[in-house]
Write a protein that holds these residues in place. Structure first.
Motif, PDB file in Angstrom:
ATOM      1  N   ALA A  81      -2.275 -51.087  41.555  1.00 19.57           N
ATOM      2  CA  ALA A  81      -2.204 -52.139  40.541  1.00 19.57           C
ATOM      3  C   ALA A  81      -3.535 -52.882  40.442  1.00 19.57           C
ATOM      4  O   ALA A  81      -4.006 -53.176  39.339  1.00 19.57           O
ATOM      5  N   GLU A  82      -4.146 -53.193  41.586  1.00 22.17           N
ATOM      6  CA  GLU A  82      -5.437 -53.877  41.566  1.00 22.17           C
ATOM      7  C   GLU A  82      -6.498 -53.028  40.892  1.00 22.17           C
ATOM      8  O   GLU A  82      -7.315 -53.530  40.111  1.00 22.17           O
ATOM      9  N   ALA A  83      -6.490 -51.738  41.181  1.00 20.90           N
ATOM     10  CA  ALA A  83      -7.477 -50.839  40.568  1.00 20.90           C
ATOM     11  C   ALA A  83      -7.273 -50.764  39.055  1.00 20.90           C
ATOM     12  O   ALA A  83      -8.240 -50.741  38.289  1.00 20.90           O
ATOM     13  N   SER A  84      -6.032 -50.764  38.614  1.00 18.75           N
ATOM     14  CA  SER A  84      -5.788 -50.690  37.174  1.00 18.75           C
ATOM     15  C   SER A  84      -6.185 -51.982  36.477  1.00 18.75           C
ATOM     16  O   SER A  84      -6.665 -51.958  35.343  1.00 18.75           O
ATOM     17  N   VAL A  85      -6.022 -53.127  37.149  1.00 21.60           N
ATOM     18  CA  VAL A  85      -6.455 -54.403  36.563  1.00 21.60           C
ATOM     19  C   VAL A  85      -7.974 -54.420  36.431  1.00 21.60           C
ATOM     20  O   VAL A  85      -8.510 -54.825  35.400  1.00 21.60           O
ATOM     21  N   ILE A  86      -8.671 -53.961  37.463  1.00 21.25           N
ATOM     22  CA  ILE A  86     -10.134 -53.915  37.417  1.00 21.25           C
ATOM     23  C   ILE A  86     -10.593 -52.993  36.290  1.00 21.25           C
ATOM     24  O   ILE A  86     -11.501 -53.330  35.525  1.00 21.25           O
ATOM     25  N   ALA A  87      -9.950 -51.845  36.149  1.00 15.82           N
ATOM     26  CA  ALA A  87     -10.319 -50.903  35.086  1.00 15.82           C
ATOM     27  C   ALA A  87     -10.050 -51.494  33.703  1.00 15.82           C
ATOM     28  O   ALA A  87     -10.851 -51.337  32.788  1.00 15.82           O
ATOM     29  N   ALA A  88      -8.926 -52.195  33.565  1.00 13.97           N
ATOM     30  CA  ALA A  88      -8.600 -52.807  32.268  1.00 13.97           C
ATOM     31  C   ALA A  88      -9.606 -53.896  31.910  1.00 13.97           C
ATOM     32  O   ALA A  88     -10.017 -54.013  30.751  1.00 13.97           O
ATOM     33  N   ALA A 117     -12.723 -54.008  32.895  1.00 14.40           N
ATOM     34  CA  ALA A 117     -13.983 -53.342  32.558  1.00 14.40           C
ATOM     35  C   ALA A 117     -13.926 -52.778  31.142  1.00 14.40           C
ATOM     36  O   ALA A 117     -14.898 -52.890  30.388  1.00 14.40           O
ATOM     37  N   ARG A 118     -12.792 -52.192  30.760  1.00 13.74           N
ATOM     38  CA  ARG A 118     -12.652 -51.680  29.395  1.00 13.74           C
ATOM     39  C   ARG A 118     -12.741 -52.808  28.376  1.00 13.74           C
ATOM     40  O   ARG A 118     -13.383 -52.668  27.332  1.00 13.74           O
TER      41      ARG A 118
END
Length: 124
Positions: free
Chosen positions: A97-104, A106-107
């Motif tokens: 979940a943390e990785a997906s928040v960081i990716a979102a 950045a996008r």
């Protein structure tokens, strides 16, 4: 990651720890049943069974929404049937979940930068 996928992962994460605790308590009750007069196995069995069914429902929903590969989905299933595996599942889901928040984020930042007008070019 969209909101429904994030919600599905969060539900799975939130149920993994209580499911793991109930499994460990069921094992303790099973040992106590055989060594003492104490018998809480029927109660803990029902509690653990309900939590396990919820975990399976949330696992299927998360697998469907997150589009996990078969290996990752199998890992979360195996963790649900191992004593204490739910604790590890919670940790993995939190990292995901943390990785997906960081990716979102950045996008979103890249999209914001591409919307800005570029300076330096003068139209004649």
């Amino acid at each position: 990651m969209d909101l429904k996928t994030a919600s599905a992962l969060r539900r799975l994460r939130l149920i993994s720890t209580p499911e793991a605790v109930s499994f460990l308590l069921l094992l303790v009750c099973s040992v106590l049943k055989r060594t003492t007069e104490f018998n809480a196995v029927p109660v803990m069995g029902a509690v653990h069974g309900a939590l396990f069914v919820l975990y399976m429902i949330f696992w299927l929903d998360a697998w469907n929404r997150a589009k996990w590969p078969l290996g990752r989905a199998a890992l979360y299933f195996v963790l649900s049937v191992l004593p204490g595996g739910g604790f590890y599942a919670d940790r993995l889901l939190r990292r995901e979940a943390e990785a997906s928040v960081i990716a979102a984020r950045a996008r979103a930042e890249r999209a914001k930068q591409s919307e800005r007008p570029r300076t330096g070019a003068v139209d004649a």
